[in-house]
Motif scaffolding. Sequence first.
Motif, PDB file in Angstrom:
ATOM      1  N   UNK A  75      14.238   5.095   5.763  1.00 49.44           N
ATOM      2  CA  UNK A  75      13.851   5.905   4.625  1.00 49.44           C
ATOM      3  C   UNK A  75      12.357   6.150   4.586  1.00 49.44           C
ATOM      4  N   UNK A  76      11.788   6.404   5.736  1.00 49.60           N
ATOM      5  CA  UNK A  76      10.347   6.587   5.886  1.00 49.60           C
ATOM      6  C   UNK A  76      10.037   8.061   6.113  1.00 49.60           C
ATOM      7  N   UNK A  77       8.941   8.532   5.530  1.00 48.82           N
ATOM      8  CA  UNK A  77       8.395   9.828   5.890  1.00 48.82           C
ATOM      9  C   UNK A  77       7.347   9.600   6.970  1.00 48.82           C
ATOM     10  N   UNK A  78       7.483  10.276   8.107  1.00 45.99           N
ATOM     11  CA  UNK A  78       6.640  10.001   9.272  1.00 45.99           C
ATOM     12  C   UNK A  78       6.178  11.302   9.910  1.00 45.99           C
ATOM     13  N   UNK A  79       4.871  11.420  10.079  1.00 50.30           N
ATOM     14  CA  UNK A  79       4.276  12.561  10.770  1.00 50.30           C
ATOM     15  C   UNK A  79       3.533  12.058  12.002  1.00 50.30           C
ATOM     16  N   UNK A  80       3.849  12.647  13.151  1.00 47.64           N
ATOM     17  CA  UNK A  80       3.234  12.273  14.425  1.00 47.64           C
ATOM     18  C   UNK A  80       2.599  13.516  15.031  1.00 47.64           C
ATOM     19  N   UNK A  81       1.286  13.469  15.250  1.00 44.27           N
ATOM     20  CA  UNK A  81       0.558  14.617  15.778  1.00 44.27           C
ATOM     21  C   UNK A  81      -0.229  14.223  17.014  1.00 44.27           C
ATOM     22  N   UNK A  82      -0.098  15.023  18.040  1.00 41.06           N
ATOM     23  CA  UNK A  82      -0.899  14.844  19.252  1.00 41.06           C
ATOM     24  C   UNK A  82      -2.162  15.692  19.136  1.00 41.06           C
ATOM     25  N   UNK A 101       0.818  -1.216   0.000  1.00 45.40           N
ATOM     26  CA  UNK A 101       0.000   0.000   0.000  1.00 45.40           C
ATOM     27  C   UNK A 101       0.849   1.262   0.000  1.00 45.40           C
ATOM     28  N   UNK A 102       2.002   1.188   0.644  1.00 46.94           N
ATOM     29  CA  UNK A 102       2.977   2.273   0.765  1.00 46.94           C
ATOM     30  C   UNK A 102       2.593   3.306   1.809  1.00 46.94           C
ATOM     31  N   UNK A 103       1.353   3.774   1.821  1.00 48.83           N
ATOM     32  CA  UNK A 103       0.913   4.800   2.761  1.00 48.83           C
ATOM     33  C   UNK A 103       0.150   4.171   3.927  1.00 48.83           C
ATOM     34  N   UNK A 104       0.312   4.755   5.110  1.00 47.55           N
ATOM     35  CA  UNK A 104      -0.441   4.331   6.281  1.00 47.55           C
ATOM     36  C   UNK A 104      -0.875   5.534   7.087  1.00 47.55           C
ATOM     37  N   UNK A 105      -2.060   5.434   7.683  1.00 46.49           N
ATOM     38  CA  UNK A 105      -2.636   6.574   8.394  1.00 46.49           C
ATOM     39  C   UNK A 105      -3.561   6.039   9.485  1.00 46.49           C
ATOM     40  N   UNK A 112       4.671   7.335   5.004  1.00 39.99           N
ATOM     41  CA  UNK A 112       4.877   6.995   3.595  1.00 39.99           C
ATOM     42  C   UNK A 112       6.196   6.244   3.504  1.00 39.99           C
ATOM     43  N   UNK A 113       6.140   5.016   2.997  1.00 36.01           N
ATOM     44  CA  UNK A 113       7.353   4.226   2.802  1.00 36.01           C
ATOM     45  C   UNK A 113       7.992   4.628   1.478  1.00 36.01           C
ATOM     46  N   UNK A 114       8.413   5.866   1.444  1.00 33.34           N
ATOM     47  CA  UNK A 114       8.810   6.548   0.207  1.00 33.34           C
ATOM     48  C   UNK A 114      10.270   6.339  -0.158  1.00 33.34           C
ATOM     49  N   UNK A 115      11.091   5.962   0.812  1.00 34.37           N
ATOM     50  CA  UNK A 115      12.533   5.965   0.609  1.00 34.37           C
ATOM     51  C   UNK A 115      13.175   7.285   0.982  1.00 34.37           C
TER      52      UNK A 115
END
Length: 208
Positions: A156-163, A99-103, A118-121
């Motif tokens: 190589x992951x793009x990661x956003x973490x929001x509280x 899927x590449x993207x997770x949310x 996003x497993x974008x590299x």
Amino acid sequence: MATDSLVDSGARVGEVKRITKETNVSVKVNLDGSGVSDSSTGIPFLDHMLDQLASHGMLDVHVKATGDIHIDDHHTNEDVALAIGTALLQALGDRKGINRFGDFSAPLDEALIHVSLDLSGRPHLSYNLDITTQRVGTYDTQLVEHFFQSLVNTSGMTLHIWQLAGRNSHHIIEATFKAFARALRQATEYDPRRRGTVPSSKGVLSRS
């Protein structure tokens, strides 16, 4: 420093040994596991969080680490995360069909944490947690951000973490690991409609 990696060609498995003057870390991750966790880092709270990663990500996560925790937990926390990121990178291989993207948003009592990845590299971390205490048990809460930054750097992951909500530090951190686990599970699972193709208009996803 020495880091050795091995991919099991019969499954999406990454296995890493990372040895430095400060730590000795062995990690094995199976993306197609059943939630088995076997972690011993010498940092009890980190072990508890790795249990969440395995259980909610449906990953098999095996971590053995010794380090200079008589000084503090910084080096062991960092090197465990670096090794896990490398193991994920190896296990993902060419990333065909995923899927590449997770949310995912995970609540834990008053805490609510949203994670998008996003497993974008391309390694990137946006981290927005407001943890009000310096420690949970003996664990320095500053190390949470450092854990995810280290994991992002090697995977190589793009990661956003929001509280979105939360007051209790334990709840905030645990909800973060649970949301991350579920988003990672979503991203690494196969999309049957993709039929084994790389989920990118470029036709390739790479670490560089």
